[in-house]
Design a protein around this motif. Structure first.
Motif, PDB file in Angstrom:
ATOM      1  N   GLY A   1      -7.590   7.300  -9.007  1.00 52.91           N
ATOM      2  CA  GLY A   1      -6.475   6.438  -8.394  1.00 52.91           C
ATOM      3  C   GLY A   1      -5.579   6.131  -9.488  1.00 52.91           C
TER       4      GLY A   1
ATOM      5  N   THR B   1       0.862  -1.116   0.060  1.00 51.33           N
ATOM      6  CA  THR B   1      -0.207   0.037  -0.015  1.00 51.33           C
ATOM      7  C   THR B   1       0.841   1.088  -0.063  1.00 51.33           C
ATOM      8  N   GLY B   2       0.507   2.393  -1.018  1.00 52.60           N
ATOM      9  CA  GLY B   2       1.090   3.348  -0.916  1.00 52.60           C
ATOM     10  C   GLY B   2       2.343   3.570  -2.007  1.00 52.60           C
ATOM     11  N   GLN B   3       2.840   2.215  -2.532  1.00 58.58           N
ATOM     12  CA  GLN B   3       3.789   2.155  -3.501  1.00 58.58           C
ATOM     13  C   GLN B   3       3.132   2.502  -4.770  1.00 58.58           C
ATOM     14  N   SER B   4       4.068   2.842  -5.709  1.00 55.23           N
ATOM     15  CA  SER B   4       3.625   3.498  -7.008  1.00 55.23           C
ATOM     16  C   SER B   4       4.116   2.458  -8.254  1.00 55.23           C
TER      17      SER B   4
ATOM     18  N   GLU C   1      -0.290   5.882  -8.648  1.00 55.96           N
ATOM     19  CA  GLU C   1       0.483   6.906  -7.929  1.00 55.96           C
ATOM     20  C   GLU C   1       0.784   6.330  -6.393  1.00 55.96           C
ATOM     21  N   SER C   2      -0.254   5.878  -5.904  1.00 58.32           N
ATOM     22  CA  SER C   2      -0.358   5.248  -4.450  1.00 58.32           C
ATOM     23  C   SER C   2      -1.212   4.257  -4.428  1.00 58.32           C
ATOM     24  N   ALA C   3      -0.623   2.883  -4.321  1.00 57.70           N
ATOM     25  CA  ALA C   3      -1.515   1.968  -4.549  1.00 57.70           C
ATOM     26  C   ALA C   3      -2.237   1.776  -3.311  1.00 57.70           C
ATOM     27  N   ALA C   4      -3.562   1.000  -3.715  1.00 58.68           N
ATOM     28  CA  ALA C   4      -4.360   0.662  -2.370  1.00 58.68           C
ATOM     29  C   ALA C   4      -4.765  -0.886  -2.861  1.00 58.68           C
TER      30      ALA C   4
END
Lengths: 113, 116
Positions: free
Chosen positions: B63, B15-18, B79-82
């Motif tokens: 997203g 989570t949060g990685q791009s 951009e910010s994986a969920a």
């Protein structure tokens, strides 16, 4: 709103039996209609399409589909299924001036030996 | 012809990685598309590019961002994986050249993305 409905989530048929997968659409203009097949773990492959002319369309792998404007349907048929037909089938509708296709949720075909 | 190619085939993110999913087609098609596929929901359009230099939102763009780098390539960026973006992603291309007989979408093999 435009929509495509595939009422059957799963269908199970015996090998050698006939098959009909249903597709109904809601669309204002004369649509282009498509059937795609997706084998497990694979991308989607076009089976057949209708865009004008003869309402009975022949596709690959022995499939055919019939466009019935009065019923807003484009059902997929095959006279005798093979184990290799086990896959998920998607109906889609679109038009040339609209870049988007509207997709049904898919029907998973299971073949009994 | 390779048709439509996608890289990578599999990806696991936190989570949060791009990351950027790459797509290329060698059929000289005008239009390109990004879809996500989730069980029981069919294909949902994320973004599309009707022609080189244009991009538009589809049904589920939040997203994601896209770039139509040239006529061949269309990339999708998270951009910010969920975790809600865990899915199988398909790229497709379509001629849209005014010839209905050949007008259809051609799909890549897909990218299976898991976000932990």
């Amino acid at each position: 709103a435009q929509s495509v409905t595939q009422p059957d989530i799963h269908i199970t048929v015996s090998e050698g039996a006939s098959l009909e997968l249903r597709c109904n659409y809601s669309y204002g203009a004369t649509p282009y209609l498509f059937w795609y097949v997706q084998s497990p773990g694979q991308g989607l492959q076009l089976l057949l399409k209708y865009f004008s002319g003869d309402t009975l369309v022949q596709g690959i792998k022995g499939f055919e589909a019939e466009f019935k404007r009065s019923q807003s349907s484009f059902n997929l048929r095959k006279p005798s299924v093979h184990w290799s037909d086990a896959a998920e089938y998607f109906c889609a509708v679109g038009e040339d001036s609209n870049y988007q296709l509207i997709w049904g949720a898919g029907t998973k075909l299971i073949i009994k030996p | 012809n390779a048709g439509v190619t996608q890289t990578p085939k599999f990806q696991v993110l936190k989570t949060g990685q791009s990351m950027t999913l790459q797509c290329a087609q060698d059929m000289n098609h005008n239009s390109m598309y990004w879809y996500r596929q989730d069980p029981g929901m069919g294909l949902r359009l994320i973004y599309y590019s009707a022609s080189e230099g244009t991009t538009d939102k589809g049904e589920v763009p939040n997203g994601y961002n896209v770039s139509r780098l040239n006529k061949r390539e269309f990339s999708l960026r998270l951009e910010s994986a969920a975790p809600s973006q865990t899915s199988v992603y398909f790229c497709a291309s379509r001629p849209l050249d005014g010839r209905p007989a050949t007008d259809t979408q051609y799909f890549g093999p897909g990218t299976r993305l898991t976000v932990l």
